[in-house]
Motif scaffolding. Structure first.
Motif, PDB file in Angstrom:
ATOM      1  N   VAL A  30       0.858  -1.176   0.000  1.00 51.05           N
ATOM      2  CA  VAL A  30       0.000   0.000   0.000  1.00 51.05           C
ATOM      3  C   VAL A  30       0.898   1.231   0.000  1.00 51.05           C
ATOM      4  O   VAL A  30       1.712   1.418   0.905  1.00 51.05           O
ATOM      5  CB  VAL A  30      -0.927   0.015   1.240  1.00 51.05           C
ATOM      6  CG1 VAL A  30      -1.784   1.267   1.248  1.00 51.05           C
ATOM      7  CG2 VAL A  30      -1.778  -1.233   1.269  1.00 51.05           C
ATOM      8  N   VAL A  31       0.754   2.067  -1.013  1.00 47.78           N
ATOM      9  CA  VAL A  31       1.559   3.287  -1.122  1.00 47.78           C
ATOM     10  C   VAL A  31       0.787   4.417  -0.459  1.00 47.78           C
ATOM     11  O   VAL A  31      -0.339   4.725  -0.841  1.00 47.78           O
ATOM     12  CB  VAL A  31       1.843   3.625  -2.597  1.00 47.78           C
ATOM     13  CG1 VAL A  31       2.621   4.921  -2.709  1.00 47.78           C
ATOM     14  CG2 VAL A  31       2.579   2.480  -3.254  1.00 47.78           C
ATOM     15  N   VAL A  32       1.406   5.027   0.536  1.00 49.20           N
ATOM     16  CA  VAL A  32       0.774   6.130   1.251  1.00 49.20           C
ATOM     17  C   VAL A  32       1.498   7.410   0.865  1.00 49.20           C
ATOM     18  O   VAL A  32       2.684   7.564   1.122  1.00 49.20           O
ATOM     19  CB  VAL A  32       0.849   5.917   2.782  1.00 49.20           C
ATOM     20  CG1 VAL A  32       0.234   7.097   3.510  1.00 49.20           C
ATOM     21  CG2 VAL A  32       0.173   4.623   3.159  1.00 49.20           C
ATOM     22  N   GLU A  33       0.771   8.317   0.231  1.00 48.27           N
ATOM     23  CA  GLU A  33       1.365   9.583  -0.158  1.00 48.27           C
ATOM     24  C   GLU A  33       1.269  10.553   1.014  1.00 48.27           C
ATOM     25  O   GLU A  33       0.249  10.609   1.703  1.00 48.27           O
ATOM     26  CB  GLU A  33       0.642  10.153  -1.367  1.00 48.27           C
ATOM     27  CG  GLU A  33       0.790   9.300  -2.608  1.00 48.27           C
ATOM     28  CD  GLU A  33       0.130   9.930  -3.813  1.00 48.27           C
ATOM     29  OE1 GLU A  33      -0.181  11.133  -3.764  1.00 48.27           O
ATOM     30  OE2 GLU A  33      -0.065   9.217  -4.791  1.00 48.27           O
ATOM     31  N   PRO A  34       2.333  11.308   1.270  1.00 48.58           N
ATOM     32  CA  PRO A  34       2.286  12.261   2.390  1.00 48.58           C
ATOM     33  C   PRO A  34       1.285  13.376   2.100  1.00 48.58           C
ATOM     34  O   PRO A  34       1.098  13.781   0.951  1.00 48.58           O
ATOM     35  CB  PRO A  34       3.715  12.805   2.456  1.00 48.58           C
ATOM     36  CG  PRO A  34       4.280  12.573   1.098  1.00 48.58           C
ATOM     37  CD  PRO A  34       3.607  11.343   0.577  1.00 48.58           C
TER      38      PRO A  34
END
Length: 73
Positions: free
Chosen positions: A36-40
């Protein structure tokens, strides 16, 4: 002699086929969790983020240029 070569070739083919069917072994499959890619989150902009963000430094530079160009010395 001819029958022996045929049987030996058939045994070799059968052995190769059976061993390639179990080439991966009988181990349990490893299942990894999905990535899961979490963008800031975007940081909130400061109070001088609008046009003042450009106008204030420009006015400061203009004031310094005007001060340097004055003939009051």
């Amino acid at each position: 002699m001819r029958l022996t070569k045929t049987l030996a070739a058939a045994a070799l083919v059968g052995t190769m086929t059976a061993s390639s069917a179990l080439a991966g072994g009988l181990a349990v499959e490893i299942v990894e969790p999905p990535v899961v890619v979490v963008e800031p989150e975007a940081e909130p902009r400061g109070s001088l983020a609008g046009p003042l963000g450009f106008l204030l430094p420009l006015a400061a530079v203009a004031g310094l240029v005007a001060l340097a160009a004055s003939d009051d010395s």
